[in-house]
Each structure stands twice: as C-alpha cells, then as structure tokens.
Scaffold this motif. Sequence first.
Motif, mmCIF file in Angstrom:
data_model
loop_
_atom_site.group_PDB
_atom_site.id
_atom_site.type_symbol
_atom_site.label_atom_id
_atom_site.label_comp_id
_atom_site.label_asym_id
_atom_site.label_seq_id
_atom_site.Cartn_x
_atom_site.Cartn_y
_atom_site.Cartn_z
ATOM 1 N N ARG A 63 0.860 -1.186 0.000
ATOM 2 C CA ARG A 63 0.000 0.000 0.000
ATOM 3 C C ARG A 63 0.893 1.231 0.000
ATOM 4 O O ARG A 63 1.818 1.353 0.800
ATOM 5 C CB ARG A 63 -0.909 0.017 1.237
ATOM 6 C CG ARG A 63 -1.952 1.142 1.194
ATOM 7 C CD ARG A 63 -2.796 1.200 2.439
ATOM 8 N NE ARG A 63 -2.029 1.376 3.660
ATOM 9 C CZ ARG A 63 -1.485 2.544 4.055
ATOM 10 N NH1 ARG A 63 -1.606 3.621 3.307
ATOM 11 N NH2 ARG A 63 -0.814 2.616 5.183
ATOM 12 N N THR A 64 0.619 2.112 -0.936
ATOM 13 C CA THR A 64 1.333 3.382 -1.020
ATOM 14 C C THR A 64 0.377 4.504 -0.648
ATOM 15 O O THR A 64 -0.836 4.311 -0.607
ATOM 16 C CB THR A 64 1.890 3.618 -2.442
ATOM 17 O OG1 THR A 64 0.799 3.715 -3.349
ATOM 18 C CG2 THR A 64 2.806 2.481 -2.872
ATOM 19 N N THR A 65 0.925 5.665 -0.428
ATOM 20 C CA THR A 65 0.055 6.795 -0.064
ATOM 21 C C THR A 65 -0.683 7.350 -1.271
ATOM 22 O O THR A 65 -1.786 7.851 -1.150
ATOM 23 C CB THR A 65 0.884 7.918 0.590
ATOM 24 O OG1 THR A 65 1.974 8.248 -0.255
ATOM 25 C CG2 THR A 65 1.381 7.488 1.944
ATOM 26 N N SER A 66 -0.101 7.226 -2.455
ATOM 27 C CA SER A 66 -0.711 7.850 -3.628
ATOM 28 C C SER A 66 -1.605 6.919 -4.439
ATOM 29 O O SER A 66 -2.660 7.332 -4.909
ATOM 30 C CB SER A 66 0.381 8.425 -4.531
ATOM 31 O OG SER A 66 1.244 7.380 -4.957
ATOM 32 N N LYS A 67 -1.235 5.653 -4.623
ATOM 33 C CA LYS A 67 -1.961 4.774 -5.540
ATOM 34 C C LYS A 67 -2.729 3.647 -4.846
ATOM 35 O O LYS A 67 -3.287 2.794 -5.512
ATOM 36 C CB LYS A 67 -0.983 4.141 -6.531
ATOM 37 C CG LYS A 67 -0.317 5.119 -7.461
ATOM 38 C CD LYS A 67 0.592 4.381 -8.412
ATOM 39 C CE LYS A 67 1.272 5.330 -9.365
ATOM 40 N NZ LYS A 67 2.195 4.638 -10.250
ATOM 41 N N TRP B 150 -3.002 0.054 -3.264
ATOM 42 C CA TRP B 150 -2.205 -1.162 -3.397
ATOM 43 C C TRP B 150 -1.629 -1.248 -4.798
ATOM 44 O O TRP B 150 -2.346 -1.263 -5.776
ATOM 45 C CB TRP B 150 -3.058 -2.385 -3.074
ATOM 46 C CG TRP B 150 -3.345 -2.479 -1.613
ATOM 47 C CD1 TRP B 150 -4.408 -1.944 -0.957
ATOM 48 C CD2 TRP B 150 -2.528 -3.099 -0.632
ATOM 49 N NE1 TRP B 150 -4.310 -2.204 0.382
ATOM 50 C CE2 TRP B 150 -3.172 -2.926 0.613
ATOM 51 C CE3 TRP B 150 -1.324 -3.793 -0.665
ATOM 52 C CZ2 TRP B 150 -2.641 -3.411 1.794
ATOM 53 C CZ3 TRP B 150 -0.803 -4.296 0.520
ATOM 54 C CH2 TRP B 150 -1.459 -4.099 1.732
ATOM 55 N N SER C 272 10.776 3.242 0.937
ATOM 56 C CA SER C 272 9.823 3.902 1.839
ATOM 57 C C SER C 272 8.474 4.155 1.161
ATOM 58 O O SER C 272 7.515 4.544 1.832
ATOM 59 C CB SER C 272 10.411 5.217 2.354
ATOM 60 O OG SER C 272 10.627 6.110 1.280
ATOM 61 N N CYS D 71 6.549 1.933 0.150
ATOM 62 C CA CYS D 71 5.663 0.895 0.689
ATOM 63 C C CYS D 71 5.367 1.194 2.148
ATOM 64 O O CYS D 71 6.241 1.118 3.007
ATOM 65 C CB CYS D 71 6.314 -0.481 0.559
ATOM 66 S SG CYS D 71 6.388 -1.089 -1.128
ATOM 67 N N LYS D 72 4.124 1.535 2.435
ATOM 68 C CA LYS D 72 3.707 1.873 3.794
ATOM 69 C C LYS D 72 3.181 0.661 4.563
ATOM 70 O O LYS D 72 3.311 0.590 5.769
ATOM 71 C CB LYS D 72 2.618 2.959 3.760
ATOM 72 C CG LYS D 72 3.034 4.220 3.019
ATOM 73 C CD LYS D 72 4.236 4.865 3.681
ATOM 74 C CE LYS D 72 4.628 6.134 2.947
ATOM 75 N NZ LYS D 72 5.970 6.564 3.271
ATOM 76 N N GLU D 73 2.562 -0.258 3.849
ATOM 77 C CA GLU D 73 1.995 -1.438 4.486
ATOM 78 C C GLU D 73 2.118 -2.607 3.521
ATOM 79 O O GLU D 73 1.919 -2.419 2.320
ATOM 80 C CB GLU D 73 0.516 -1.184 4.818
ATOM 81 C CG GLU D 73 -0.144 -2.313 5.539
ATOM 82 C CD GLU D 73 -1.642 -2.090 5.721
ATOM 83 O OE1 GLU D 73 -2.269 -2.986 6.274
ATOM 84 O OE2 GLU D 73 -2.182 -1.054 5.305
#
Length: 189
Positions: A114-118, A120, A137, A139-141
Amino acid sequence: MCTGKCSVFIAVSLYPLALLSIACNILLFFPDWDTKYVKDGKITEEVKYMGGFFGGGVMVLFPALYIHLTGARGSCGNRCGMFFSLVFAAVGVAGAVYSFIVALLGFSNGPLCRTTSKGWDTPLKNSNHLTNYDMWSACKEPKNVVQFNMGLFIILMVVSVLQGLLCTSQIINGLFGCLCGTCNKKAEA
C-alpha cells in the motif's frame, strides 16, 4: 566414489534444500507475519506462482527420494535405476529453474504494497530499487515488506541454484551409473 554412494549424497543434500524452498514460499504469504494480507489477496503476484513450493520443493523432493532409493545398497541401484535417476534429476533441474525464475521476477519487480498515492500497487516495478533504498519507503503497508520479500526471494534464488547444480551433477552421475553400473556390491557372507 561409487555412483550409488554419490546418488545418496546428492539426495541427502537435496532434502533440506527442498524443505527450505517450501518454507520460504509459505513465509512469503505472510508479510509482516500477518494473515490478513493473504485473506484479502494483497500478496505479491510472484508469490502466488509458488515457485518455491512446486518448483524448488515438490519438483525437487520427489526426484531426491527416487535418487536416494537408486543409490541405496540393495535397492534399485542398477543401470536401469541410474537411467531413471537421470530422468528424475532432469525434472529436478526444471523445478530449480522454475523456482529461480519466479524468485528473480519477484526480487526485481518488488512487492505488492500500500502506497500513499496509488493504494495497493507494485511501486518498485520497473525502477532501480535495488540500489536506491529511498524508494523502499514508498511501501507503507505491510511494514518492511520490501526487505521481507527481497530476503526470502534471495534465499529462494540461492537454494534453486544449489538444487540445479546438485541435480545436474546427478544427471552426470546417472549417466556414468547407467554406462558403468553403480558398483554397489552386496556384502559377502
């Protein structure tokens, strides 16, 4: 060394490698040591190909069992048995190659995260993420999924290379055993 004893050595060496390959592939289904990602289908695509389970695992484990039986004293360690061990070893090489290719793709494409912009996505695909650690970085989750996937895919690549080398050596050993015999003689009473 007799071709029969060499077969046993190769098979015994293949067992832990096949089990390690299966274990690594299973672990890849649980990034951040959590089951929610596999339940939600948020798993890297190359993990779903199960290269480590089928290729480096099953396709190497069954040939290893046959190769072990071929080299065992008093078992089918004859010329015909050595010929079939050669065929089974070729299946092992094919499994190791499949495992290597899947692991290489998973390593080079990067994980699904999971990214902040797109949402998954696979943000590291088609990028130079192997040398640019700042990209990790993105990749947040799941937490540390890049290191998790890369570590396990590297292990799968190393294991598959070792499996391929061992199975190739059994092909050569099986060829010699087929032509010359296994030199396994029954103990004289």
